[in-house]
Design a protein around this motif. Structure first.
Motif, PDB file in Angstrom:
ATOM      1  N   PRO A   1       9.273  21.829  -2.212  1.00 32.76           N
ATOM      2  CA  PRO A   1       9.322  23.271  -1.974  1.00 32.76           C
ATOM      3  C   PRO A   1       9.798  24.040  -3.213  1.00 32.76           C
ATOM      4  CG  PRO A   1      10.207  22.115  -0.086  1.00 32.76           C
ATOM      5  CD  PRO A   1       9.994  21.080  -1.159  1.00 32.76           C
TER       6      PRO A   1
ATOM      7  N   PRO B   1      11.675  15.896  -1.405  1.00 34.85           N
ATOM      8  CA  PRO B   1      12.605  16.967  -1.048  1.00 34.85           C
ATOM      9  C   PRO B   1      12.596  18.139  -2.036  1.00 34.85           C
ATOM     10  CG  PRO B   1      13.652  14.861  -0.698  1.00 34.85           C
ATOM     11  CD  PRO B   1      12.343  14.581  -1.390  1.00 34.85           C
TER      12      PRO B   1
ATOM     13  N   LYS C   1       2.342  18.813   0.963  1.00 34.42           N
ATOM     14  CA  LYS C   1       2.605  17.399   1.173  1.00 34.42           C
ATOM     15  C   LYS C   1       2.675  16.670  -0.160  1.00 34.42           C
ATOM     16  CE  LYS C   1       2.412  14.435   4.870  1.00 34.42           C
ATOM     17  NZ  LYS C   1       3.161  13.502   4.043  1.00 34.42           N
TER      18      LYS C   1
ATOM     19  N   PHE D   1      -7.933   5.358   8.247  1.00 35.02           N
ATOM     20  CA  PHE D   1      -8.106   3.904   8.107  1.00 35.02           C
ATOM     21  C   PHE D   1      -7.014   3.137   8.856  1.00 35.02           C
ATOM     22  CE2 PHE D   1      -5.209   1.572   5.260  1.00 35.02           C
ATOM     23  CZ  PHE D   1      -4.464   2.609   4.725  1.00 35.02           C
TER      24      PHE D   1
ATOM     25  N   LEU E   1       0.849  -1.192   0.000  1.00 30.32           N
ATOM     26  CA  LEU E   1       0.000   0.000   0.000  1.00 30.32           C
ATOM     27  C   LEU E   1       0.882   1.237   0.000  1.00 30.32           C
ATOM     28  CD1 LEU E   1      -2.680  -0.946   2.703  1.00 30.32           C
ATOM     29  CD2 LEU E   1      -2.780  -1.259   0.221  1.00 30.32           C
ATOM     30  N   GLY E   2       0.815   2.015  -1.067  1.00 31.44           N
ATOM     31  CA  GLY E   2       1.567   3.261  -1.114  1.00 31.44           C
ATOM     32  C   GLY E   2       2.701   3.239  -2.121  1.00 31.44           C
TER      33      GLY E   2
ATOM     34  N   GLY F   1       2.339   6.364   4.446  1.00 27.23           N
ATOM     35  CA  GLY F   1       2.751   7.696   4.879  1.00 27.23           C
ATOM     36  C   GLY F   1       1.813   8.283   5.914  1.00 27.23           C
TER      37      GLY F   1
ATOM     38  N   THR G   1      10.516  21.859   6.247  1.00 32.36           N
ATOM     39  CA  THR G   1       9.669  22.176   5.093  1.00 32.36           C
ATOM     40  C   THR G   1       9.217  23.635   5.118  1.00 32.36           C
ATOM     41  OG1 THR G   1       8.885  19.906   5.041  1.00 32.36           O
ATOM     42  CG2 THR G   1       7.591  21.517   3.847  1.00 32.36           C
TER      43      THR G   1
ATOM     44  N   CYS H   1       4.124   6.056   8.335  1.00 34.62           N
ATOM     45  CA  CYS H   1       2.869   5.582   8.929  1.00 34.62           C
ATOM     46  C   CYS H   1       3.119   4.762  10.191  1.00 34.62           C
ATOM     47  CB  CYS H   1       2.057   4.778   7.921  1.00 34.62           C
ATOM     48  SG  CYS H   1       2.839   3.234   7.428  1.00 34.62           S
TER      49      CYS H   1
ATOM     50  N   THR I   1      11.304  10.899   7.961  1.00 33.99           N
ATOM     51  CA  THR I   1      12.005  11.434   6.790  1.00 33.99           C
ATOM     52  C   THR I   1      12.069  10.402   5.675  1.00 33.99           C
ATOM     53  OG1 THR I   1      14.158  10.640   7.541  1.00 33.99           O
ATOM     54  CG2 THR I   1      13.533  12.875   8.212  1.00 33.99           C
TER      55      THR I   1
ATOM     56  N   PRO J   1      -3.438   5.603  -4.377  1.00 32.58           N
ATOM     57  CA  PRO J   1      -4.302   6.539  -5.112  1.00 32.58           C
ATOM     58  C   PRO J   1      -3.516   7.393  -6.107  1.00 32.58           C
ATOM     59  CG  PRO J   1      -4.008   7.264  -2.838  1.00 32.58           C
ATOM     60  CD  PRO J   1      -3.361   5.922  -2.952  1.00 32.58           C
ATOM     61  N   ARG J   2      -2.173   7.373  -6.018  1.00 37.78           N
ATOM     62  CA  ARG J   2      -1.359   8.137  -6.972  1.00 37.78           C
ATOM     63  C   ARG J   2      -0.511   7.164  -7.768  1.00 37.78           C
ATOM     64  NH1 ARG J   2      -1.836  11.036  -2.601  1.00 37.78           N
ATOM     65  NH2 ARG J   2      -2.898  13.022  -2.923  1.00 37.78           N
TER      66      ARG J   2
HETATM   67  P1  FAD Z   1       4.876   8.962   1.440  1.00 35.67           P
HETATM   68  O1  FAD Z   1       6.146   9.179   0.716  1.00 35.67           O
HETATM   69  O2  FAD Z   1       4.082  10.063   1.920  1.00 35.67           O
HETATM   70  O3  FAD Z   1       4.056   7.914   0.632  1.00 35.67           O
HETATM   71  C1  FAD Z   1       2.773   7.502   1.003  1.00 35.67           C
HETATM   72  C2  FAD Z   1       2.138   6.819  -0.166  1.00 35.67           C
HETATM   73  O4  FAD Z   1       0.935   6.183   0.244  1.00 35.67           O
HETATM   74  C3  FAD Z   1       1.746   7.774  -1.274  1.00 35.67           C
HETATM   75  O5  FAD Z   1       2.028   7.162  -2.514  1.00 35.67           O
HETATM   76  C4  FAD Z   1       0.261   7.934  -1.097  1.00 35.67           C
HETATM   77  O6  FAD Z   1      -0.396   8.273  -2.285  1.00 35.67           O
HETATM   78  C5  FAD Z   1      -0.108   6.537  -0.632  1.00 35.67           C
HETATM   79  N1  FAD Z   1      -1.374   6.422   0.106  1.00 35.67           N
HETATM   80  C6  FAD Z   1      -1.953   7.331   0.906  1.00 35.67           C
HETATM   81  N2  FAD Z   1      -3.105   6.857   1.392  1.00 35.67           N
HETATM   82  C7  FAD Z   1      -3.265   5.613   0.887  1.00 35.67           C
HETATM   83  C8  FAD Z   1      -4.271   4.610   1.015  1.00 35.67           C
HETATM   84  N3  FAD Z   1      -5.353   4.810   1.753  1.00 35.67           N
HETATM   85  N4  FAD Z   1      -4.115   3.443   0.345  1.00 35.67           N
HETATM   86  C9  FAD Z   1      -3.023   3.241  -0.433  1.00 35.67           C
HETATM   87  N5  FAD Z   1      -2.048   4.146  -0.579  1.00 35.67           N
HETATM   88  C10 FAD Z   1      -2.163   5.318   0.074  1.00 35.67           C
HETATM   89  N6  FAD Z   1      12.566  13.841   3.984  1.00 35.67           N
HETATM   90  C11 FAD Z   1      13.909  13.846   3.879  1.00 35.67           C
HETATM   91  O7  FAD Z   1      14.542  12.873   4.306  1.00 35.67           O
HETATM   92  N7  FAD Z   1      14.571  14.878   3.289  1.00 35.67           N
HETATM   93  C12 FAD Z   1      13.916  15.961   2.777  1.00 35.67           C
HETATM   94  O8  FAD Z   1      14.530  16.883   2.259  1.00 35.67           O
HETATM   95  C13 FAD Z   1      12.491  15.991   2.875  1.00 35.67           C
HETATM   96  N8  FAD Z   1      11.796  17.036   2.368  1.00 35.67           N
HETATM   97  C14 FAD Z   1      10.442  17.014   2.427  1.00 35.67           C
HETATM   98  C15 FAD Z   1       9.724  18.071   1.858  1.00 35.67           C
HETATM   99  C16 FAD Z   1       8.347  18.067   1.876  1.00 35.67           C
HETATM  100  C17 FAD Z   1       7.589  19.197   1.264  1.00 35.67           C
HETATM  101  C18 FAD Z   1       7.653  16.980   2.478  1.00 35.67           C
HETATM  102  C19 FAD Z   1       6.149  16.947   2.499  1.00 35.67           C
HETATM  103  C20 FAD Z   1       8.353  15.945   3.043  1.00 35.67           C
HETATM  104  C21 FAD Z   1       9.747  15.945   3.027  1.00 35.67           C
HETATM  105  N9  FAD Z   1      10.479  14.899   3.600  1.00 35.67           N
HETATM  106  C22 FAD Z   1      11.840  14.883   3.491  1.00 35.67           C
HETATM  107  C23 FAD Z   1       9.798  13.804   4.329  1.00 35.67           C
HETATM  108  C24 FAD Z   1       9.537  12.626   3.422  1.00 35.67           C
HETATM  109  O9  FAD Z   1       8.894  13.017   2.254  1.00 35.67           O
HETATM  110  C25 FAD Z   1       8.677  11.595   4.140  1.00 35.67           C
HETATM  111  O10 FAD Z   1       9.261  11.235   5.345  1.00 35.67           O
HETATM  112  C26 FAD Z   1       8.505  10.369   3.251  1.00 35.67           C
HETATM  113  O11 FAD Z   1       7.779  10.706   2.111  1.00 35.67           O
HETATM  114  C27 FAD Z   1       7.841   9.218   3.976  1.00 35.67           C
HETATM  115  O12 FAD Z   1       7.712   8.145   3.094  1.00 35.67           O
HETATM  116  P2  FAD Z   1       6.455   7.175   3.145  1.00 35.67           P
HETATM  117  O13 FAD Z   1       6.639   6.187   2.064  1.00 35.67           O
HETATM  118  O14 FAD Z   1       6.260   6.713   4.514  1.00 35.67           O
HETATM  119  O15 FAD Z   1       5.223   8.125   2.824  1.00 35.67           O
END
Ligand code: FAD
Ligand code: MG
Ligand code: MG
Ligand code: MG
Ligand code: MG
Length: 551
Positions: free
Chosen positions: A70, A67, A161, A307, A34-35, A142, A204, A343, A441, A59-60
């Motif tokens: 911004p 990173p 985000k 959820f 998922l994700g 996430g 951010t 998450c 991160t 969903p994407r």
């Molecule tokens: P995400 O990358 O958020 O991925 C979540 C995924 O799950 C997405 O594809 C989403 O569409 C999907 N999803 C959501 N809901 C559902 C659902 N119900 N069912 C199925 N899929 C779902 N970190 C750094 O280390 N360095 C940086 O410079 C940095 N800059 C950042 C700048 C910004 C603007 C932001 C917002 C974050 C930044 N981060 C940075 C933090 C980093 O982006 C997150 O820690 C990271 O994305 C976490 O990864 P993840 O896979 O857990 O979640």
């Protein structure tokens, strides 16, 4: 292939079954991911595609390089340069991969099924819902932005985000400038439209403030000469400083630089309400202050998706704020479900819970006491299983065990010390205070995705699951080491081609040279040559022509 199955409610529910498409052969285990963010994508990219039948649900249908978000808000980098279609990533891997563009809205761990809803299509029922079976589930969804229930935030603020958020912010900035330039406004109204408020002084929020300041001074001031002197950027932070997760030197540099740039840094203020045209903040000294604004970006804190909260209730984690896993990233109290990235958090096991077991294993000669040698022999294993012990050894407040181990080498008096279980407990009594949660991160998420893929690739070979308090060296059976995070450093871009970098070993570098380091690291970290080329050409175009201000 979509098959229909009767749902528990009696109606028909579409069933996504990737197995149907496969040629005959031994049945592979179904892994559902998922994700498609940092954790999910890194997991999938590192998974051995021959071993499993993989379904990715998000969903994407793309991965976003967060990173650089911004930079998208001000047009320094184009939106398409920071995304990579997930189907392209899967296609490159080959093997049994399926992708469904849908969101999961319910996990049913008892039946090992997940409930999904497509955000575009509809099925025969008209609601776009379908079920997916799993043998192993990897939750990598996430976090969501957290408003802390502050009234008006959802309706009036931008979040930063997703890629769409960055695009909306960019349009909104331009709208504010156009509005402020209209002929019939008075000075007060122009000022209000050009007041940009950022809530949250984390990486951010700070980067966006810096990026916006550069955009205004380098590009927009030329295009809107009559109103450019009315622009104000405010950064509101509840704590006493911005960038508190960084070294003090970086925090100070950032605050000074923002001061010189005219960015109003308001620390010690908490936003309590956001109305359509005024934002109310609170400070013990001043009480409530309401300031008019043109655009506000909310960039403080993350929370658990609804959820996932529901799933936590089902598995007895209702009293927690974040989904807990063990050190192997397995969701606690839930078989065959793993969670990685923002998450979830790792619920690090405490030394004190296992102290008798550790003592028993360490006491090789079964004498009932531990010699310094016996302690030293097992220390490496303890570090792996309980990283807090290593942190503790490095910390200043160490006593007891650390003294013994350090002095033990050479000090004959100390070498002959033997500890009883009670003394051993006392020596380690403070180490659990060093347990730390990993930051939310991309670096953590990607390392976790990679680690988990490695475990999955070796799963069959390691039937025996890792358990027990400590890994015992040379034990014969193959066991996975627990996940260990390697911090590679962190950047804080501060605008004006200056970046602060904090690298391991408290190495701090601030200025133009770290900006170049930033460019090169982010260029090499790109997921494909396509996005790498796009990002680099965006940077080049910006240097030559400035940012694009249409929209
Ligand atoms: P995400 O990358 O958020 O991925 C979540 C995924 O799950 C997405 O594809 C989403 O569409 C999907 N999803 C959501 N809901 C559902 C659902 N119900 N069912 C199925 N899929 C779902 N970190 C750094 O280390 N360095 C940086 O410079 C940095 N800059 C950042 C700048 C910004 C603007 C932001 C917002 C974050 C930044 N981060 C940075 C933090 C980093 O982006 C997150 O820690 C990271 O994305 C976490 O990864 P993840 O896979 O857990 O979640
Ligand atoms: Mg993810
Ligand atoms: Mg992401
Ligand atoms: Mg996490
Ligand atoms: Mg002994």
């Amino acid at each position: 292939v979509l098959v229909l199955a009767a749902s528990s409610g009696g109606g028909l529910v579409a069933y996504a079954d990737a197995q149907q498409d496969q040629p005959q052969g031994p049945k592979k285990k179904k892994v559902v991911v998922l994700g498609t963010g940092w954790a999910g994508t890194t997991f999938v990219r590192n998974l051995d595609s021959k071993l499993y039948d993989v379904q990715v649900i998000s969903p994407r249908n793309y991965f976003a390089f967060t990173p650089l978000l911004p930079s998208v808000t001000c047009g320094t980098v184009e939106p398409r340069s920071v995304v990579e279609p997930i189907r392209r990533i899967l296609e490159k891997k080959g093997g049994d991969f399926k992708f469904w563009e849908a969101e999961c809205f319910k996990i049913d761990p008892a039946k090992k099924k997940i409930h999904c809803r497509s955000n575009t299509g509809t099925n025969f029922d008209g609601n776009g819902e379908f079920l997916v079976d799993y043998d192993y589930l990897v939750v990598a969804v996430g976090a969501r932005s957290n408003t802390f229930n502050t009234p008006g935030v959802e309706e009036n603020c931008h979040f930063l985000k997703e890629v769409e958020d960055a695009q909306k912010i960019r349009r909104s900035v331009m709208d504010c400038f156009e509005k402020a330039s209209l002929p019939y406004l008075n000075e007060e109204e122009r000022k209000k439209n050009l007041h940009f408020v950022i809530v949250g002084g984390g990486p951010t929020g700070v980067e966006f403030a810096a990026e916006l300041h550069d955009f205004v001074t380098e590009d927009l001031s030329k295009l809107y000469p009559s109103v450019q002197h009315l622009v104000k950027i405010s950064l509101i932070e509840a704590a006493d400083h911005i960038l508190t997760m960084f070294d003090k030197r970086i925090t100070n540099f950032a605050e000074d630089k923002f001061g010189r740039n005219g960015i109003d840094v308001k620390t010690g203020y908490k936003v309590v309400k956001v109305a359509k045209d005024a934002i109310t903040m609170q400070n013990p000294a001043t009480g409530d202050v309401a300031v008019p604004y043109g655009m506000a970006v909310w960039s403080t804190g993350i929370g658990t998706r609804p959820f996932v909260v529901d799933f936590m209730k089902q598995i007895g984690q209702a009293n927690r704020r974040v989904l807990a896993t063990d050190e192997w990233l397995r969701v606690r109290e839930c078989d065959d479900v793993y969670a990685v990235g923002d998450c979830a958090t790792i619920n690090q096991r405490r030394v004190m819970e296992d102290i008798s077991e550790i003592f028993r294993v360490a006491d090789k000669d079964k004498s009932g006491t531990l010699t310094v040698k016996e302690i030293q022999d097992i220390l490496e294993d303890i570090y792996v299983r309980y990283p807090q012990v290593k942190l503790y050894m490095k910390s200043k407040q160490m006593n007891g065990i650390a003294d013994l181990v350090k002095a033990g080498n050479g000090d004959t008096e100390k070498q002959s010390v033997e500890l009883s279980i009670e003394e051993f407990k006392k020596a380690l009594s403070l180490v659990d205070s060093q347990v730390k949660n990993l930051p939310a991160t991309a670096q953590v998420a990607a390392q976790q995705g990679q680690y988990l893929a490695k475990c999955f690739n070796k799963m069959e070979y390691a039937e025996e699951n890792p358990e027990g308090p400590i890994r015992i060296r040379g034990e014969g059976r193959h066991r996975f080491l627990p996940f260990r995070y390697r911090h590679l450093g962190q950047f804080a871009p501060l605008g004006g081609e200056q970046t602060a970098a904090q690298l391991p070993g408290d190495w701090v570098s601030i200025g133009h040279s770290s900006q170049w380091l930033w460019y090169s690291v982010y260029a090499t970290k790109q997921i494909s040559w396509r996005t790498r080329a796009l990002v680099i050409s965006d940077w080049g175009r910006r240097f030559i022509f400035g940012r694009d201000s249409s929209g």
